[in-house]
Design a protein around this motif. Structure first.
Motif, short mmCIF file in Angstrom:
data_model
loop_
_atom_site.label_atom_id
_atom_site.label_comp_id
_atom_site.label_asym_id
_atom_site.label_seq_id
_atom_site.Cartn_x
_atom_site.Cartn_y
_atom_site.Cartn_z
N PRO A 113 32.54 46.68 58.99
CA PRO A 113 33.51 45.61 58.72
C PRO A 113 34.81 45.81 59.48
N THR A 114 35.41 44.70 59.86
CA THR A 114 36.66 44.75 60.62
C THR A 114 37.79 43.97 59.94
N ARG A 115 37.55 43.46 58.74
CA ARG A 115 38.58 42.71 58.01
C ARG A 115 38.53 43.10 56.54
N PRO A 116 39.61 42.86 55.79
CA PRO A 116 39.60 43.17 54.37
C PRO A 116 38.51 42.38 53.64
N PRO A 117 37.84 42.99 52.67
CA PRO A 117 36.77 42.27 51.97
C PRO A 117 37.31 41.25 50.97
N THR A 118 36.51 40.26 50.69
CA THR A 118 36.83 39.31 49.63
C THR A 118 36.36 39.88 48.29
N ALA A 119 36.85 39.28 47.22
CA ALA A 119 36.42 39.71 45.88
C ALA A 119 34.92 39.52 45.72
N GLY B 98 37.36 41.49 41.12
CA GLY B 98 37.59 42.33 42.28
C GLY B 98 38.75 43.29 42.12
N ASP B 99 39.59 43.10 41.08
CA ASP B 99 40.64 44.06 40.77
C ASP B 99 40.03 45.26 40.04
N LEU B 100 40.88 46.20 39.67
CA LEU B 100 40.45 47.40 38.96
C LEU B 100 41.10 47.46 37.59
N TYR B 101 40.35 47.96 36.60
CA TYR B 101 40.93 48.34 35.30
C TYR B 101 41.05 49.85 35.26
N HIS C 62 44.85 46.87 38.56
CA HIS C 62 45.34 47.22 39.89
C HIS C 62 44.57 46.40 40.93
N ARG C 63 45.22 46.15 42.06
CA ARG C 63 44.62 45.36 43.13
C ARG C 63 44.65 46.15 44.43
#
Length: 306
Positions: A177-183, A247-250, A304-305
């Motif tokens: 991958p070359t770009r930030p991932p989507t959720a 896609g965030d974190l707990y 957190h994101r």
């Protein structure tokens, strides 16, 4: 050329295991220590108590870079896993021990030039297209350097410590991958690990822990994250509870202690404050997606994101 102390090296086995000390190794850990490091056989032979034992710190995937800091006469190497940040333990990366036979010297122009990533849960590298298996057990998220174009559905790749390329099905690879991932991409990768057994320090489809699940998911998608839950929370952007999204974190912690558990948000918060996450759960001994039970909610300290 042998691996040297105070030099970089790369992992030459499909999955290497990082131990707290060589003396912590138990008799039934032998399959993980051999020249091919048969992690599948090792995990299959562990009972639930040993899968949760804390003598394992982390795991390293084929081609992963380490800094060798010491080599003992009995064949053990102390390394810092520079691709697994751990500010709390060592600003250079995650420290621990593994057999020196699991390492190979860095080859200039090859190591560090990964352009493809393994997208199969588990695959094998072969001597020739559809030929004999040379390196079994290569897992999701392993980054490899191509050694040429595909041939009849097979792709040659460079592998540490071997002069000739090895082959695997081209369908088991994806472009790095070359770009930030989507959720959606994050959840798609993490969801593939549902059902994988719990292994303290695990970082593969053979067994994984909560922070290993988060680290491996983002690693597959080209994003380097710290290895431990507390470091992952510290390295990500806090989000007010109630504003989290898939896609965030707990993050979870007991009063006065650092974060001890982490999971991936899978749904928007629903009426009645219902929350859901995907995580590697010690109590259930596997990766699962679930509504947060009361005991988890009681220790939820933030979102957190990445």
């Amino acid at each position: 050329m042998d691996v040297r102390s105070d030099a970089e090296a790369v992992v030459r086995v499909a999955v290497g295991t990082l131990w707290e000390t060589p003396e912590a190794v138990r008799p039934d850990d032998a399959p993980a220590l051999g020249a091919l490091a048969d992690v599948g056989a090792w995990v299959a032979g562990l009972d639930a108590d040993r899968q949760g034992g804390d003598c394992v710190l982390s795991q390293l995937l084929l081609g992963e870079r380490v800094l060798v800091t010491a080599i003992r006469s009995d064949g053990w190497a102390h390394v810092v896993a520079v691709e697994q940040p751990s500010e709390r333990l060592d600003p250079r990366g995650y420290p621990g021990w593994l057999p020196a036979v699991h390492l190979a010297p860095v080859e200039p122009g090859v190591d560090g030039a990964a352009q493809v990533v393994v997208d199969a849960m588990v695959t094998a590298l072969r001597a020739t297209p559809d030929g004999p298996v040379v390196l079994p057990g290569v897992v999701l998220g392993t980054r490899l350097a191509p050694a040429g174009p595909p041939v009849d559905g097979w792709r040659p790749v460079h592998t540490p410590g071997r002069s000739e390329p090895l082959w695997l099905p081209a369908a088991h690879l994806a472009p790095a991958p070359t770009r930030p991932p989507t959720a959606a991409e994050v959840l798609a990768v993490a969801s593939r690990l549902i059902g994988v057994g719990y292994l303290w320090g695990g970082l593969s489809a053979y067994g994984i822990d909560c922070s290993g699940l988060v680290h491996l998911t983002w690693r597959r998608l080209g994003v380097p994250l710290p290895r431990d839950a507390s470091d992952q929370a510290a390295a990500s952007q806090p989000v007010e509870l109630g504003a989290e999204r898939p896609g965030d974190l707990y993050a979870f912690a007991r009063p006065g202690q650092r974060v001890h558990h982490i999971g991936i948000v899978t749904a928007d918060v629903r009426p009645g404050d219902e929350r859901r996450m995907l995580h590697a759960c010690y109590q259930h001994q596997r990766v699962l997606e679930e509504r947060l039970p009361a005991d988890r909610t009681a220790t939820l300290v933030g979102a957190h994101r990445i």
